[in-house]
Motif scaffolding. Structure first.
Motif, PDB file in Angstrom:
ATOM      1  N   MET A   1       0.828  -1.176   0.000  1.00  0.00           N
ATOM      2  CA  MET A   1       0.000   0.000   0.000  1.00  0.00           C
ATOM      3  C   MET A   1       0.874   1.240   0.000  1.00  0.00           C
ATOM      4  N   LYS A   2       0.460   2.252  -0.739  1.00  0.00           N
ATOM      5  CA  LYS A   2       1.223   3.483  -0.783  1.00  0.00           C
ATOM      6  C   LYS A   2       1.112   4.239   0.533  1.00  0.00           C
ATOM      7  N   THR A   3      -0.027   4.239   1.168  1.00  0.00           N
ATOM      8  CA  THR A   3      -0.243   4.933   2.425  1.00  0.00           C
ATOM      9  C   THR A   3      -1.081   4.048   3.323  1.00  0.00           C
ATOM     10  N   ASN A   4      -1.076   4.399   4.627  1.00  0.00           N
ATOM     11  CA  ASN A   4      -1.884   3.633   5.570  1.00  0.00           C
ATOM     12  C   ASN A   4      -3.365   3.749   5.280  1.00  0.00           C
ATOM     13  N   LYS A   5      -3.763   4.840   4.565  1.00  0.00           N
ATOM     14  CA  LYS A   5      -5.170   5.026   4.228  1.00  0.00           C
ATOM     15  C   LYS A   5      -5.685   3.918   3.316  1.00  0.00           C
ATOM     16  N   SER A   6      -4.782   3.259   2.642  1.00  0.00           N
ATOM     17  CA  SER A   6      -5.185   2.190   1.725  1.00  0.00           C
ATOM     18  C   SER A   6      -5.345   0.846   2.422  1.00  0.00           C
ATOM     19  N   LEU A   7      -4.886   0.749   3.682  1.00  0.00           N
ATOM     20  CA  LEU A   7      -4.853  -0.547   4.350  1.00  0.00           C
ATOM     21  C   LEU A   7      -6.252  -1.112   4.597  1.00  0.00           C
ATOM     22  N   PHE A   8      -7.139  -0.335   5.233  1.00  0.00           N
ATOM     23  CA  PHE A   8      -8.479  -0.849   5.529  1.00  0.00           C
ATOM     24  C   PHE A   8      -9.264  -1.156   4.253  1.00  0.00           C
ATOM     25  N   GLY A 112     -23.805 -11.604  -9.376  1.00  0.00           N
ATOM     26  CA  GLY A 112     -23.176 -10.776  -8.356  1.00  0.00           C
ATOM     27  C   GLY A 112     -21.681 -10.987  -8.287  1.00  0.00           C
ATOM     28  N   LEU A 113     -21.251 -12.243  -8.399  1.00  0.00           N
ATOM     29  CA  LEU A 113     -19.821 -12.550  -8.369  1.00  0.00           C
ATOM     30  C   LEU A 113     -19.088 -11.913  -9.536  1.00  0.00           C
ATOM     31  N   THR A 114     -19.745 -11.884 -10.692  1.00  0.00           N
ATOM     32  CA  THR A 114     -19.124 -11.289 -11.880  1.00  0.00           C
ATOM     33  C   THR A 114     -18.809  -9.822 -11.637  1.00  0.00           C
ATOM     34  N   ILE A 115     -19.767  -9.102 -11.084  1.00  0.00           N
ATOM     35  CA  ILE A 115     -19.552  -7.684 -10.805  1.00  0.00           C
ATOM     36  C   ILE A 115     -18.440  -7.507  -9.776  1.00  0.00           C
ATOM     37  N   LEU A 116     -18.462  -8.331  -8.735  1.00  0.00           N
ATOM     38  CA  LEU A 116     -17.424  -8.236  -7.705  1.00  0.00           C
ATOM     39  C   LEU A 116     -16.039  -8.502  -8.274  1.00  0.00           C
ATOM     40  N   GLU A 117     -15.908  -9.548  -9.077  1.00  0.00           N
ATOM     41  CA  GLU A 117     -14.589  -9.891  -9.611  1.00  0.00           C
ATOM     42  C   GLU A 117     -14.111  -8.871 -10.627  1.00  0.00           C
ATOM     43  N   THR A 118     -15.031  -8.333 -11.414  1.00  0.00           N
ATOM     44  CA  THR A 118     -14.660  -7.303 -12.378  1.00  0.00           C
ATOM     45  C   THR A 118     -14.122  -6.072 -11.658  1.00  0.00           C
ATOM     46  N   ALA A 119     -14.651  -5.789 -10.478  1.00  0.00           N
ATOM     47  CA  ALA A 119     -14.206  -4.632  -9.707  1.00  0.00           C
ATOM     48  C   ALA A 119     -12.979  -4.948  -8.857  1.00  0.00           C
ATOM     49  N   ALA A 120     -13.030  -6.049  -8.111  1.00  0.00           N
ATOM     50  CA  ALA A 120     -12.026  -6.301  -7.080  1.00  0.00           C
ATOM     51  C   ALA A 120     -10.653  -6.663  -7.640  1.00  0.00           C
ATOM     52  N   ASN A 121     -10.605  -7.417  -8.735  1.00  0.00           N
ATOM     53  CA  ASN A 121      -9.300  -7.813  -9.274  1.00  0.00           C
ATOM     54  C   ASN A 121      -8.468  -6.618  -9.729  1.00  0.00           C
ATOM     55  N   PRO A 122      -8.982  -5.752 -10.610  1.00  0.00           N
ATOM     56  CA  PRO A 122      -8.172  -4.596 -10.999  1.00  0.00           C
ATOM     57  C   PRO A 122      -7.966  -3.614  -9.850  1.00  0.00           C
ATOM     58  N   TYR A 123      -8.941  -3.513  -8.927  1.00  0.00           N
ATOM     59  CA  TYR A 123      -8.811  -2.576  -7.808  1.00  0.00           C
ATOM     60  C   TYR A 123      -7.671  -3.014  -6.888  1.00  0.00           C
ATOM     61  N   ALA A 124      -7.649  -4.298  -6.534  1.00  0.00           N
ATOM     62  CA  ALA A 124      -6.569  -4.810  -5.684  1.00  0.00           C
ATOM     63  C   ALA A 124      -5.224  -4.686  -6.379  1.00  0.00           C
ATOM     64  N   SER A 125      -5.211  -4.924  -7.682  1.00  0.00           N
ATOM     65  CA  SER A 125      -3.982  -4.822  -8.461  1.00  0.00           C
ATOM     66  C   SER A 125      -3.457  -3.392  -8.496  1.00  0.00           C
ATOM     67  N   SER A 126      -4.370  -2.406  -8.524  1.00  0.00           N
ATOM     68  CA  SER A 126      -3.985  -0.999  -8.684  1.00  0.00           C
ATOM     69  C   SER A 126      -3.776  -0.267  -7.368  1.00  0.00           C
ATOM     70  N   LEU A 127      -4.184  -0.853  -6.254  1.00  0.00           N
ATOM     71  CA  LEU A 127      -4.156  -0.167  -4.964  1.00  0.00           C
ATOM     72  C   LEU A 127      -2.761  -0.270  -4.341  1.00  0.00           C
ATOM     73  N   SER A 133       2.108  -5.183  -8.439  1.00  0.00           N
ATOM     74  CA  SER A 133       0.675  -5.438  -8.645  1.00  0.00           C
ATOM     75  C   SER A 133       0.354  -6.931  -8.701  1.00  0.00           C
ATOM     76  N   THR A 134       1.214  -7.718  -9.367  1.00  0.00           N
ATOM     77  CA  THR A 134       0.955  -9.158  -9.476  1.00  0.00           C
ATOM     78  C   THR A 134       1.065  -9.837  -8.121  1.00  0.00           C
ATOM     79  N   GLN A 135       2.090  -9.445  -7.333  1.00  0.00           N
ATOM     80  CA  GLN A 135       2.227 -10.004  -5.989  1.00  0.00           C
ATOM     81  C   GLN A 135       1.038  -9.631  -5.117  1.00  0.00           C
ATOM     82  N   ARG A 136       0.599  -8.375  -5.220  1.00  0.00           N
ATOM     83  CA  ARG A 136      -0.515  -7.904  -4.406  1.00  0.00           C
ATOM     84  C   ARG A 136      -1.800  -8.658  -4.749  1.00  0.00           C
TER      85      ARG A 136
END
Length: 422
Positions: A1-8, A112-127, A133-136
């Motif tokens: 994470m770049k900052t602690n604000k990203s942790l939660f 519902g899972l489709t929407i979650l995965e479409t959002a969560a995978n790139p979001y976790a990768s970019s956060l 990003s690949t390790q994260r």
């Protein structure tokens, strides 16, 4: 994470990986349970996977549009609520005792899972730092692996142990046997009610949480349509690799409780424990793979793991006894890093095409609807479920190629010119 604000926010996002992993890994319990309850063939039982993964194909583009227009937070909350709705539908499905109703409930869950995965995978990768990003993403997906370990054990104890024995069924009339088998479906109501309630609570938490915005990179014109993203050749190969990988994963996990009793003479309940071991191997492989990526490139590790799995599939096809179960456990270990690694490599450097690229890779999850049915046809036609492992073998060959060559980022200069014009 770049900052602690990203942790939660990252912790919240990571919880989603566990939740959809838990839902997916109840499916291998549902397949033998519903197969027995409704007297289905192997091919008919694989409609459970078809209902789930067809939703990925149909909902991936709408999910991408939701993310692009309303943002990741809205997409995540929407996905959680649809996921919860599908979970609650298991209650009337069990009451009506209709296989088709269960398939509808599973389809809605998967939307519902489709929407979650479409959002969560790139979001976790970019956060965080793009270099990691690949390790994260592999770390976040490790909690999907934890769910893979727990869901079969918990689901097996709650669902599979409450049925009638063969001896009990043999002394019943045909009508009584049908009613008894259909009544077994009611054992799914409590776990899915609990799951739905947890999802609603998490959706509320997300609603009151401030999520960091993922900034788009400059220097790349926004896509006007989904096909523009396919100008990135590594994305096109990533879509193909993910199609075959997910198909292989679903074949291995979803059909394990049908496979192990035939190949190693295990009972269904005992097979659920070994499926839990498969999940533990999957989880362990995820953490070890994430660690190894500090020293080896993600693509090289992907290619090597896929190559090993090709050999293990040969053992699963030709072996006899417990060695076949151990081979499948090995397959689970080595396929652990594949989904997040393919995803991260596939969307690398897509910039403004990231949402559509993510949607395309999520669409490719439809491989989980198609390839297990081919596995089922081979099993039913030959009378030997072990021969079905020809399907995962071919799938891992495609993944190996992606890790060896297909992952390389290459966009033709003329494509960049078209991008700029568009």
């Amino acid at each position: 994470m770049k900052t602690n604000k990203s942790l939660f926010p990252f912790i919240l996002i990571t919880s989603l990986f566990f939740l959809w992993g838990f839902a997916h890994n109840l499916d291998p319990i549902l397949i033998p349970h519903l197969k027995k309850s409704f007297t289905l063939t192997t091919v008919q039982a694989t409609l459970v996977d078809s209902a789930v993964f067809i939703a990925y194909f149909l909902m991936a583009l709408p999910a991408g549009f939701i993310m692009k227009k309303y943002g990741y937070k809205t997409g995540i909350i929407t996905g959680l609520l649809i996921f919860a709705l599908g979970s609650y539908l298991f209650i009337p499905a069990a009451n009506m005792q209709q296989y088709s109703f269960f398939l509808v409930a599973l389809f809605i869950i998967a939307c519902g899972l489709t929407i979650l995965e479409t959002a969560a995978n790139p979001y976790a990768s970019s956060l965080g730092d793009p270099a990691t990003s690949t390790q994260r993403l592999n770390f976040a997906q490790s909690f999907n692996g934890l769910a893979t370990t727990l869901a079969p054990i918990i689901g097996g104890r709650i669902i599979l142990t409450k049925g009638y024995t063969t001896a009990q069924l043999s002394v019943m009339t045909e009508q009584g046997r049908k009613l008894a088998l259909a009544a077994e479906a009611s054992s799914v109501k409590i776990p899915y009610f609990i799951l739905g309630t947890v999802l609603v609570i998490i959706a509320i938490i997300f609603a009151f949480t401030r999520l960091p915005r993922i900034q788009q990179h400059e220097g790349h014109a926004a896509s006007k349509n989904i096909f523009h993203a396919l100008k990135h050749r590594h994305l096109a190969w990533g879509v193909a690799a993910q199609f075959f990988y997910v198909g292989a994963q679903v074949c291995v996990f979803s059909l394990f409780i049908l496979y192990a009793p035939k190949s190693a003479d295990l009972t269904e309940v005992k097979a659920t424990y070994y499926l839990g071991v498969c999940g533990a191997a999957f989880l362990t492989g995820r953490f070890i793979g994430t660690f190894l990526m500090r020293y080896y490139s993600a693509a090289s590790l992907l290619a090597a793991y896929a190559g090993i799995n090709i050999l293990l599939c040969v053992v699963a096809i030709l072996g006899h006894g417990m060695i076949t179960v151990y081979a499948v456990i090995g397959i689970c270990f080595f396929m652990s890093i594949m989904f997040p690694t393919i995803f991260a490599l596939g969307i690398k450097d897509l910039k403004a095409d990231t949402e559509f690229g993510s949607s395309l890779i999520i669409m490719s999850i439809v491989g989980g609807a198609i390839l297990p049915r081919i596995f089922g046809y081979i099993s039913d036609i030959t009378g030997n479920i072990q021969y079905g492992y020809v399907v995962p073998l071919v799938c891992f060959a495609v993944v190996a190629f992606f890790g060896f060559k297909g992952y390389r980022v290459k966009v033709q200069p003329k494509d960049l010119l078209v991008s700029a014009i568009l």
